[in-house]
Write an enzyme that holds these catalytic residues in place. Structure first.
Site, mmCIF file in Angstrom:
data_model
loop_
_atom_site.group_PDB
_atom_site.id
_atom_site.type_symbol
_atom_site.label_atom_id
_atom_site.label_comp_id
_atom_site.label_asym_id
_atom_site.label_seq_id
_atom_site.Cartn_x
_atom_site.Cartn_y
_atom_site.Cartn_z
ATOM 1 N N GLU A 157 49.757 -69.269 98.256
ATOM 2 C CA GLU A 157 51.143 -68.662 98.806
ATOM 3 C C GLU A 157 51.114 -68.132 100.256
ATOM 4 O OE1 GLU A 157 51.864 -65.112 96.892
ATOM 5 O OE2 GLU A 157 53.604 -64.663 97.811
ATOM 6 N N ASP A 163 49.291 -63.710 95.421
ATOM 7 C CA ASP A 163 49.393 -62.271 95.509
ATOM 8 C C ASP A 163 49.678 -61.846 94.178
ATOM 9 O OD1 ASP A 163 48.582 -62.378 98.181
ATOM 10 O OD2 ASP A 163 50.636 -62.023 98.880
ATOM 11 N N ASP A 171 51.636 -59.246 93.676
ATOM 12 C CA ASP A 171 52.755 -58.435 93.735
ATOM 13 C C ASP A 171 53.940 -59.281 93.262
ATOM 14 O OD1 ASP A 171 53.384 -60.754 95.645
ATOM 15 O OD2 ASP A 171 53.386 -59.486 97.444
ATOM 16 N N ASP A 195 56.367 -61.250 94.559
ATOM 17 C CA ASP A 195 56.767 -62.517 95.137
ATOM 18 C C ASP A 195 55.573 -63.458 94.751
ATOM 19 O OD1 ASP A 195 58.993 -62.000 96.516
ATOM 20 O OD2 ASP A 195 58.100 -61.661 98.586
#
Ligand code: TSJ
Length: 661
Positions: free
Chosen positions: A450, A523, A525, A527
């Protein structure tokens, strides 16, 4: 269902004889015992031959094997309730309130039938007497196999007159069957501890056992199964009891999928029998695009389908085509294909037959040809009648199938266009791909990363011989509503499709896959979680065999770097971080904790040593269940039903980092 007496049934004379003098049991042992023990040694030497594997699946197989015997007893009318318990130390205890395994002397071997059950190969619970004999696989291998693969096993039988007890170690009896005190109870209890020298793990998975026991409760309407996990401080337990049988099964599946709604309130159900075989089907449509077809033969899940599924699909398509023509919903030469009439369908097929033949590598495909006709006939006749009697339901379902057929046509046109285009352009690899030099698919990996900055670190850190990097960026489209046709032309997923090289959907050809491992690296997180969910959903819908064959992985980057002076440690969870801090600060002084907010914060060397180096990294191999769950979450997040989405987000707000799996 099982009415005929067993081969060595309870002969009154023999039993009375023997029960008057338990010493006699001992005297009746003969040379055949030697053969018996050799049989069980073979099981211990090659366990995989009998239970498929010595991994966690084989371990769980032991439990199924024992429980199946109690279910048979229920079906024979001998009992109503089964208790299954996981005790501390991973001991399994299964009991029922049936007639009790016969304790009478088996004439051929001269030992009690119950002892035969546990010591003679293939003489297990499925013995003789007109039950559904299962052949050609790992199914119904019998209690003796469980005994052979157990550190110890204890059986207790109450026959309404006496309690009996016997213990075995590594399959061998430690003493003859003991006749204990009188009792008016009846039933069988078996407890065993799997042999840790044989199994890779002896730790049972509660959820896995629960899933299978629930399935059995659905498939055997009315059966009551009490399941409890008593290993921890807190006891986990479930009472499984479904009077509605496979109709309840379909309802249950739909109740678990919050993002979709059923198209008609009642589950459609039919049943038929011929020549002693039975076929039963339950189905219901929902507004999703997924097909959920589960089939069983003699209560065994036939993951790879087989003749019963083929008979069902053929008849289903025929009924839809005939009804569609008659109701003027299909125009001209238009015809439904099987995939059109199965879109949004949840169905359970259950057949019972004698001499079931299981085929294929994993013995999970039904081969009996006569079953195809039975399921076909039953489905054709009963569904035709149902549609005639319920035209409103028929119309709703067929309208959905029409949309599916149109989407299929559109997808085909798009594919034809795409194929012509790629033939002209020939440059079939995406520009963003940084490829590896190795061409042996067994050795190669692709990291789907990503963001461009993480992509840069990954490019710098990789081993360019066998690791390829494909950076993705930006938000992806809503795969749920954009169908196959749109996916092909979507600029965000096209690079993935091109890089993997194996096509998608019906056109998927796994032999063309360009990398053995497809690793999603995003990641930790929100997103990143979205990207993972999107990609898994995409793979689940359009490249499912890649998941089934274990090609899809999730990279596990560390969340923290804990350092003190020159020393440092990576931590993959809050617990690991705290442990690292505690360890490093044991001799005084403060440790420095760096939290990685994204992969891009790691330099190439760090990314290599923590996440990409095969010698040091950990990765999670994506299972079909993981991907299915991603698909559900995707529906909730992207679907147009606001209520389930809001409920889901509210309920999971604090776990948002774990959205994907
Ligand atoms: F796996 C097993 F064999 F160890 C086992 C069998 C384990 C457990 C928990 C239960 C059983 C079991 C077997 N429960 N009930 C029975 N029933 C018989 O074996 C049985 C009883 C009576 C008659 C009869 O014809 O009178 C026939 C059978 C097969």
């Amino acid at each position: 269902m099982r009415s005929a007496p067993i081969e060595y049934g309870i002969r009154r004379e023999v039993r009375l004889d023997q029960t008057q003098d338990s010493n006699k049991i001992e005297n009746q042992y003969d040379a055949s015992q030697i053969q018996v023990l050799e049989g069980l040694d073979a099981v211990r030497k090659r366990p995989g031959m009998y239970i498929g594997s010595t991994g966690i699946n084989g371990l769980h197989h032991l439990v199924y094997e024992i429980v199946d015997n109690s279910i048979d007893e229920i079906l024979a009318g001998g009992c109503t309730e089964i208790n299954v318990e996981i005790l501390p130390d991973n001991i399994i205890r299964v009991s029922d309130n049936g007639r009790g395994i016969p304790v009478g002397i088996q004439p051929k071997l001269g030992i009690p039938a119950v002892t035969v059950v546990f010591t003679v190969l293939h003489a297990g619970g499925k013995f003789g007497g007109g039950g559904y004999k299962v052949s050609g696989g790992l199914h119904g291998v019998g209690a003796s196999v469980v005994n052979a693969l157990s550190d110890w096993l204890e059986v207790e039988v109450c026959d309404g007159q006496y309690r009996y007890y016997q213990r075995f170690e590594h399959g061998k009896e430690t003493a003859p069957l003991a006749k204990l005190e009188p009792t008016d109870k009846h039933g069988t209890q078996v407890a065993f501890k799997a042999d840790a020298t044989i199994f890779e793990t002896t730790e049972y998975d509660y959820e896995v056992l629960l899933k299978r026991l629930r399935e059995q409760a659905f498939l055997n309407a009315g059966v009551q199964i009490n399941f409890a996990d008593r290993r921890g401080e807190e006891v986990l337990s479930e009472h499984l009891h479904y009077e509605g049988g496979i109709c309840s099964f379909v309802e249950y599946i739909h109740s678990k999928k919050k993002a979709q709604e059923v198209l008609h309130p009642d589950v459609i159900h039919f049943f038929g029998e011929e020549n002693g075989s039975t076929a039963e089907v339950a189905l219901q449509y929902n507004d999703s695009f997924n097909t959920n077809l589960l089939s069983f033969a003699n209560n065994i899940h036939t993951i790879d389908g087989g003749t019963h599924e083929i008979g069902f699909k053929t008849a289903l398509t025929r009924v839809f085509n005939e009804y569609g023509k008659k109701a003027n919903m299909l125009k001209g030469d238009d015809k439904f294909k099987s995939e059109d009439v199965m879109e949004g369908m949840t169905a359970v097929i259950s057949v019972k037959l004698t001499d079931a033949q299981f085929e294929g590598q994993t013995k999970s495909k039904l081969g009996n040809t006569e079953i195809r006709k039975l399921v076909n006939d039953v489905t054709y006749e009963k569904l035709t009648t149902y549609f005639e009697e319920n035209p409103a339901v028929a119309k709703t379902i067929l309208e959905k199938s029409l949309l599916a057929a149109q989407a299929r046509e559109a997808a085909k046109a798009a594919r034809d266009r795409a194929r012509r285009k790629s033939a002209l352009e020939s440059a079939a690899l995406p520009g963003k791909l940084t490829d590896c030099s190795e061409r042996d698919v067994e050795l190669t990996e692709i990291f789907i990363v990503e963001g461009d900055s993480a992509g840069g670190s990954a490019k710098g850190g990789r081993d360019s011989r066998y690791q390829a990097i494909l950076p993705l960026w930006g938000k992806m489209l809503n795969v749920e509503r954009a169908r196959v046709d749109k996916v092909y032309s979507n600029e965000k997923l096209t690079p993935v499709i091109l890089a993997l090289g194996c096509g998608i959907g019906n056109e998927l050809d796994i032999s063309k896959l360009r990398y053995g491992k497809v690793i999603v690296m995003a990641d930790a997180d929100v997103d990143g979680s979205h990207i993972r969910t999107l990609l898994l959903t995409f793979f689940f819908r359009f490249m499912r065999p890649l998941i089934e064959q274990g090609h899809i992985y999730l990279a596990q980057p560390p969340l923290f770097k804990v350092s003190k002076g020159k020393k440092f440690r990576y931590a993959f969870s809050d617990e690991e971080r705290d442990a690292a801090i505690a360890e490093m600060t044991a001799d005084g002084g403060k440790a420095d904790v760096q939290r990685y907010k994204g992969l891009g914060e790691m330099d190439p060397e760090q990314l290599w040593e923590t996440t990409m180096d095969p010698a040091r990294r950990t990765m999670k191999r994506v299972t079909l269940e993981d991907a299915e769950r991603a698909d559900e979450i995707f529906n909730i997040l992207m679907g147009d039903k606001v209520q389930p989405r809001r409920e889901f987000i509210e309920a999971n707000a604090k776990f948002v980092n774990n959205l994907d799996i």
